[in-house]
Design an enzyme around this catalytic site. Sequence first.
Site, short mmCIF file in Angstrom:
data_model
loop_
_atom_site.label_atom_id
_atom_site.label_comp_id
_atom_site.label_asym_id
_atom_site.label_seq_id
_atom_site.Cartn_x
_atom_site.Cartn_y
_atom_site.Cartn_z
N GLU A 10 -1.09 0.82 -6.02
CA GLU A 10 -2.49 0.77 -5.59
C GLU A 10 -3.38 1.62 -6.50
OE1 GLU A 10 0.26 1.45 -3.79
OE2 GLU A 10 -0.18 1.33 -1.65
N CYS B 114 -2.72 6.61 -1.09
CA CYS B 114 -3.36 5.36 -1.52
C CYS B 114 -4.43 4.91 -0.54
CB CYS B 114 -2.29 4.28 -1.73
SG CYS B 114 -1.17 4.71 -3.09
#
Length: 145
Positions: free
Chosen positions: A49, A80
């Site tokens: 991510e 994330c």
Amino acid sequence: MRRALEEARAAFDAGEVPVGAVVLDPSGEVIGTGHNDRERAADPTGHAEIIAMRGAASALGAWRLSGCTLVVTLEPCTMCAGAAVQARVGRIAYGAVDLKAGAVGSLWDVVRDRRLNHRPEVVAEVLADECGALLSGFFARRRVR
């Protein structure tokens, strides 16, 4: 999610935990891609991510990813999820639920915390079985060694 799965397979082939991510701009065009790269890069922030969001920010020339969609094969962790909130991502779509470290609804729910100034829309369990099977296969292979 299919494009994120391609990224996850690349991570698998590289011996990384097979998580892949893509960022789509508001029109649906892929502007960032990534897969886990922590081992090779010796980077604790080398999550799919983060890499995909960095690529998207670079493509846009701005850190704000407003209106963008983060698509990831595994529910994002706290790092994330927090980065997605900070980047003002408009939507997060994820595949497999992460009951051990997920921060988008399972273990924690960072992205919907009312105390934060931004809360992305969440679409959960997109192709969850396929995403989960890739992870299960990876860890089963590691246990055999």
